[in-house]
Design an enzyme around this catalytic site. Sequence first.
Site, PDB file in Angstrom:
ATOM      1  N   HIS A 324      36.507  39.104  33.586  1.00 40.27           N
ATOM      2  CA  HIS A 324      37.612  38.752  34.953  1.00 40.27           C
ATOM      3  C   HIS A 324      37.559  36.269  35.149  1.00 40.27           C
ATOM      4  O   HIS A 324      36.330  36.790  34.730  1.00 40.27           O
ATOM      5  CB  HIS A 324      37.787  39.018  35.842  1.00 40.27           C
ATOM      6  CG  HIS A 324      36.847  38.497  36.705  1.00 40.27           C
ATOM      7  ND1 HIS A 324      36.809  37.585  37.713  1.00 40.27           N
ATOM      8  CD2 HIS A 324      36.055  39.561  37.619  1.00 40.27           C
ATOM      9  CE1 HIS A 324      35.589  37.662  38.248  1.00 40.27           C
ATOM     10  NE2 HIS A 324      35.718  39.399  37.876  1.00 40.27           N
ATOM     11  N   CYS A 342      31.195  42.660  38.397  1.00 41.66           N
ATOM     12  CA  CYS A 342      31.972  42.862  36.983  1.00 41.66           C
ATOM     13  C   CYS A 342      31.294  41.691  35.987  1.00 41.66           C
ATOM     14  O   CYS A 342      30.296  40.609  35.664  1.00 41.66           O
ATOM     15  CB  CYS A 342      33.146  41.186  37.969  1.00 41.66           C
ATOM     16  SG  CYS A 342      34.283  42.531  39.159  1.00 41.66           S
TER      17      CYS A 342
END
Length: 403
Positions: A324, A342
């Site tokens: 992301h 992440c």
Amino acid sequence: MGRVACGSAGLLALALLAACSGSGAGGAGSKPVAMAGGARGASVGFSPADKAAGVPTDQTVLVSAHGGKLKSVQVDGGKAGSLDGVLSADGTRWRSVGTARPGAAYTVTAVAVDAAGKESESRSTFSTVKGGKTFDIENLTPNRDDTGLTVGVGMPVMITFDQPIADRVAVERNLLIHSSKPVEGAWHWFDSTHVDFRPQTYWPAHTKVRVEANLAGVRGGPGMHGKRDVKLDFKIGRSQITKGSTDDHVLTVRRDGKRIRTMLMSAGQGGQWKYYTTSGVHLAMSREPVTVMVSPGIGPGSAGYYRLTVYNTVRISNSGEYVHSAPWSVGSQGNSNVSHGCVNISPGNAAWFIKNTLIGDPIIITGSPRKLEPTNGWGHWQENWKQWLKWSSLKASPTITLP
């Protein structure tokens, strides 16, 4: 999936070989073939025998001609519909394909022709085991809502049932995968309600795939039969594989073997809360323009708590891992790991990545001490082929070639 020959000629050959066996000892399939027809004309044999009752829904209907050939065979179940079948090359044997419906009465009508060209019609009736509880497909992935039905080369076929399946063999042999390019693959039972299919290696790019779950009337367990048949067509897109290392801090995207983009990244920082990005073969599971991320197991006011609104995210596991946009970590991308688990990339790279990623694209991460579990999202490729086959009821087979 079950053993299925590639191509229609091979399928017919298997069908005729299968006509030699019944559905199991002690049932209607174990009765001898009943003969009908006049003394002078061709005689016709039927299995199940005439007036047989309690016939299993998956028992094959067999019709054979003696002293002649079969001109036509019809198996009519009234409101339950008819059963299709295939005729042997010499015209003397016919077998049904598909599954009968529970609690139905069927009439088999056969027209035979003897050596002199004389036609004779013979009939036989049978009824199937009474119906009870039904099971259905609760979810089939890929689906149109999530993918638009064009998916990446790592995409599995995933089926969730609304009832636990006890007779996995009966169900699995009625789950067929057709493809426009030859593929070796197998089904894998994760539990009694969840069975998935994947090829031995990634799908060939630009392959057309059809899933046929021919489950109407199929026995799923004692007193339980399939409610309906389900079909799904989807396409495999170009081959795009993304690889990244938590040590090198770089993501490389290759499309059809050619590198098309290199992106600096920052992965999980580890530390006290063990915020590691998992190593392994992930698949893109969803593409989300906006995702709100909350610290797992840590509430507001506690050390390590976070709640972030994140943009242009591609989910890669069920444990909250995404690739992301992370404008706050641009300075660390390419040199150190500072995320909560992440894969952080720049806003520009994230906008490009979400636009150019298909659901089912492999995203392979290496270097982390934490491994992706096979059941963490779509971690199907974490199992080698031998491990995958261990949980298949019918082992590997080639897909059926699409016409």
